[in-house]
Design an enzyme around this catalytic site. Structure first.
Site, PDB file in Angstrom:
ATOM      1  N   SER A  61       0.822  -1.202   0.000  1.00  0.00           N
ATOM      2  CA  SER A  61       0.000   0.000   0.000  1.00  0.00           C
ATOM      3  C   SER A  61       0.856   1.251   0.000  1.00  0.00           C
ATOM      4  CB  SER A  61      -0.855  -0.025   1.271  1.00  0.00           C
ATOM      5  OG  SER A  61      -1.439   1.222   1.486  1.00  0.00           O
TER       6      SER A  61
ATOM      7  N   TYR B  77      -2.367  -1.505  10.999  1.00  0.00           N
ATOM      8  CA  TYR B  77      -2.602  -1.936   9.612  1.00  0.00           C
ATOM      9  C   TYR B  77      -1.425  -1.520   8.728  1.00  0.00           C
ATOM     10  CZ  TYR B  77      -3.955  -1.643   4.779  1.00  0.00           C
ATOM     11  OH  TYR B  77      -3.928  -1.751   3.426  1.00  0.00           O
TER      12      TYR B  77
ATOM     13  N   LYS C 181       1.756  -3.746   6.549  1.00  0.00           N
ATOM     14  CA  LYS C 181       2.196  -3.654   5.149  1.00  0.00           C
ATOM     15  C   LYS C 181       3.710  -3.428   5.088  1.00  0.00           C
ATOM     16  CE  LYS C 181      -1.691  -4.590   3.429  1.00  0.00           C
ATOM     17  NZ  LYS C 181      -1.894  -5.904   2.823  1.00  0.00           N
TER      18      LYS C 181
ATOM     19  N   ARG D 216     -10.064  14.554   9.499  1.00  0.00           N
ATOM     20  CA  ARG D 216     -10.065  13.223  10.117  1.00  0.00           C
ATOM     21  C   ARG D 216      -8.655  12.965  10.655  1.00  0.00           C
ATOM     22  NH1 ARG D 216     -11.641   8.076   6.381  1.00  0.00           N
ATOM     23  NH2 ARG D 216      -9.672   8.619   5.376  1.00  0.00           N
TER      24      ARG D 216
HETATM   25  C1  WQD Z   1      -9.799   9.348   0.802  1.00  0.00           C
HETATM   26  C2  WQD Z   1     -10.005  10.830   1.015  1.00  0.00           C
HETATM   27  C3  WQD Z   1     -10.437  11.418   3.306  1.00  0.00           C
HETATM   28  C4  WQD Z   1     -14.292   9.405   3.616  1.00  0.00           C
HETATM   29  C5  WQD Z   1      -7.040   4.351   2.306  1.00  0.00           C
HETATM   30  C6  WQD Z   1      -6.526   3.321   3.276  1.00  0.00           C
HETATM   31  C7  WQD Z   1      -5.022   3.347   3.251  1.00  0.00           C
HETATM   32  C8  WQD Z   1      -4.525   3.072   1.828  1.00  0.00           C
HETATM   33  C9  WQD Z   1      -5.087   4.078   0.907  1.00  0.00           C
HETATM   34  C10 WQD Z   1      -4.719   0.651   1.498  1.00  0.00           C
HETATM   35  C11 WQD Z   1      -9.317  11.341   2.282  1.00  0.00           C
HETATM   36  C12 WQD Z   1     -11.628  11.738   2.436  1.00  0.00           C
HETATM   37  C13 WQD Z   1     -13.097   9.898   3.143  1.00  0.00           C
HETATM   38  C14 WQD Z   1     -15.332  10.322   3.941  1.00  0.00           C
HETATM   39  C15 WQD Z   1     -13.904  12.140   3.251  1.00  0.00           C
HETATM   40  N1  WQD Z   1      -4.992   1.835   1.271  1.00  0.00           N
HETATM   41  N2  WQD Z   1     -12.903  11.238   2.960  1.00  0.00           N
HETATM   42  N3  WQD Z   1     -15.093  11.661   3.734  1.00  0.00           N
HETATM   43  O1  WQD Z   1      -7.506   7.720   3.699  1.00  0.00           O
HETATM   44  O2  WQD Z   1      -6.494   7.663   1.402  1.00  0.00           O
HETATM   45  O3  WQD Z   1      -6.654   5.618   2.797  1.00  0.00           O
HETATM   46  O4  WQD Z   1      -6.509   4.095   1.028  1.00  0.00           O
HETATM   47  O5  WQD Z   1      -3.841   0.173   2.063  1.00  0.00           O
HETATM   48  O6  WQD Z   1      -4.501   2.473   4.141  1.00  0.00           O
HETATM   49  O7  WQD Z   1      -7.053   3.612   4.523  1.00  0.00           O
HETATM   50  O8  WQD Z   1      -8.722   6.593   1.734  1.00  0.00           O
HETATM   51  O9  WQD Z   1     -11.049   6.525   0.979  1.00  0.00           O
HETATM   52  O10 WQD Z   1     -10.588   6.694   3.448  1.00  0.00           O
HETATM   53  O11 WQD Z   1     -10.112   8.660   1.987  1.00  0.00           O
HETATM   54  O12 WQD Z   1     -13.745  13.359   3.108  1.00  0.00           O
HETATM   55  O13 WQD Z   1     -16.397   9.962   4.390  1.00  0.00           O
HETATM   56  O14 WQD Z   1     -11.396  11.065   1.229  1.00  0.00           O
HETATM   57  O15 WQD Z   1     -10.248  12.414   4.271  1.00  0.00           O
HETATM   58  O16 WQD Z   1      -8.865  12.624   2.012  1.00  0.00           O
HETATM   59  P1  WQD Z   1      -7.317   6.989   2.445  1.00  0.00           P
HETATM   60  P2  WQD Z   1     -10.192   7.040   2.062  1.00  0.00           P
END
Ligand code: WQD
Length: 338
Positions: A125, A150, A154, A296
C-alpha cells in the site's frame, strides 16, 4: 500450472481472478469469507465463463495451509490478498491484524520456500510512504513510521518478503503498492461490498447518492491544496487487477531484475475530495449532499504516484479515468440496491 489467489473473493481479489482467467490461468481461490461471500464466485464465473477452484480455508491455521500446498503441488504462483484492511479497527485490535496479515504471510512463504521455483505477489500500500516529502511519490521515497497497526503490517510484510527473498533464490516476489482502489467491474457482476458504514470515500459517495446515507462528510477543506481538500490517486480496480497479472507474468517468465521488486500502482494523477464529488455528480447526473467537517485524524494531505517504474519496467499503465471508475462504482451501487 495453477495460481493461488488468497482473498480471491474480496474486492481486488475477485477482479484479479477475472483478469487471470481471461489470460488463461487456472486459479484456485482460498478465502475464509470473513469479509466476503461465496456468491462472488458466481459473478466471477458469469464474467469469465469459468468457475475457479475454491477452498474455504483460514490461512491462520498453519496445518491447513500445509495440507493445502500438499494437495495442490502444481501451484506456480501466489497472489496474496487475504488480509484485514480497516485502519481504525487495526488500532482497536492490533493482535488480530498482526495475526491475520503477518501470520498468514509467514505460513505461505514457508510453504513457497520449499518449492524449486515460486512466484509471489504481495498487496502492499501507498500507506508505507505516510506523508511523503515529494509528489509524485517514487518507489525510493523513504518508508515512514506507520500510523496504524494496519500500515505497520504492510511495512513489515514487505520486510519479511525482502528478507526471505535474500536467502531464497528459488522465490521471486513483487510488492505492489496500491494507491486508492475504486470502482467495479464494467459488467456489474462483481464490485466493492463494504460491510457497515463505509470508511472509504467512494463507497460513501455512492451510498449517499443512492440515499442510504444522509450526507457525506468532507474531512477538512483547510489543507494546503488548491481547493483545500486532500488529494489522492484513485486507481480503477480493473486497472489494478491487470497490474497483478502483468507482475505475475514478469516473475513466471523470469524477466525480473531482482528476486524482490516493488512497484507503485496508481494513475499518477492526484484528485481532491471535491473533484471526486464533482466526478460523481457528472457521471450520475445527481447532486451530492455533502458538508465540510473537521479533518479526520491521521489523514495525510496528499498522495499520488510516480508511475514511471510501473510504466517502463513492468510495462503496465492505468487506462481508465476517474470519471470512468466513478461511473462503474455508481452502476454497481444502483445494481446492488435494486
Ligand atoms: C480518501 C479521502 C479522506 C471518507 C485508504 C486506506 C489506506 C490506503 C489508501 C490501502 C481522504 C476523504 C473519506 C469520507 C472524506 N490503502 N474522505 N469523507 O484515507 O487515502 O486511505 O486508502 O492500504 O490504508 O485507509 O482513503 O477513501 O478513506 O479517503 O472526506 O467519508 O477522502 O479524508 O482525504 P485513504 P479514504
Amino acid at each position: 500450472m495453477k495460481i493461488l489467489v488468497t482473498g480471491g473473493l474480496g474486492f481486488i481479489g475477485s477482479h484479479t481472478v477475472v483478469e487471470l482467467q481471461n489470460k488463461g490461468f487456472e486459479v484456485v481461490i482460498v478465502d475464509n469469507c470473513s469479509n466476503s461471500s461465496e456468491s462472488v464466485l458466481d459473478g466471477i464465473t458469469k464474467i469469465s465463463g469459468k468457475k475457479p477452484l475454491f477452498e474455504k480455508l483460514d490461512l491462520r491455521e498453519k496445518e491447513k495451509v500445509s495440507s493445502f500446498f500438499k494437495k495442490y503441488q502444481d501451484i506456480a504462483g501466489v497472489i496474496h490478498f487475504a488480509a484485514s484492511k480497516a485502519v481504525g479497527e487495526s488500532v482497536e485490535k492490533p493482535l488480530l491484524y498482526y495475526e491475520n496479515n503477518i501470520g498468514t504471510l509467514v505460513y505461505i512463504l514457508q510453504e513457497l520456500s520449499k518449492k524449486q521455483k515460486a512466484s509471489f505477489i504481495f498487496s502492499s500500500s501507498c500507506t508505507v510512504y505516510g506523508q511523503a516529502d515529494k509528489m509524485p511519490i517514487t518507489e525510493d521515497a523513504p518508508v515512514k513510521v506507520a500510523e496504524s497497526p494496519y500500515g505497520n503490517t504492510k511495512q513489515m510484510g514487505e520486510e519479511i518478503i525482502a528478507d526471505t527473498c535474500k536467502v531464497t533464490p528459488e522465490l521471486s516476489a513483487i510488492a505492489l503498492r496500491y494507491f486508492n482502489p475504486m470502482g467495479s467491474h464494467p459488467s456489474a457482476e462483481i464490485g466493492e461490498l463494504p460491510i457497515g458504514v463505509p470508511q472509504n470515500l467512494v463507497p460513501f459517495i455512492t451510498q449517499t447518492g443512492i440515499g442510504m446515507r444522509k450526507e457525506l462528510s468532507v474531512f477538512g477543506d483547510d489543507y494546503p491544496t488548491p481547493d483545500g481538500t486532500c488529494i489522492r490517486d484513485y486507481i480503477y480496480v480493473v486497472d489494478l487487477a491487470k497490474a497483478h497479472v502483468v507482475a505475475l507474468e514478469r516473475l513466471l517468465a523470469g524477466k525480473n531484475k531482482e528476486n524482490y521488486e516493488v512497484f507503485n500502482v496508481g494513475t499518477g494523477k492526484g484528485s481532491s475530495v471535491l473533484e471526486a464529488i464533482h466526478s460523481f455528480e457528472k457521471v450520475s447526473g445527481k447532486k451530492l449532499n455533502y458538508k465540510i467537517v473537521d479533518r479526520r485524524p491521521g489523514d495525510i494531505t496528499s498522495a499520488y504516484a510516480d508511475t514511471t517504474k510501473a510504466n517502463t519496467v513492468l510495462g503496465w499503465k492505468s487506462e481508465y479515468t476517474l470519471d470512468d471508475a466513478m461511473k462503474s462504482a455508481w452502476v454497481w451501487e444502483q445494481k446492488i440496491r435494486d
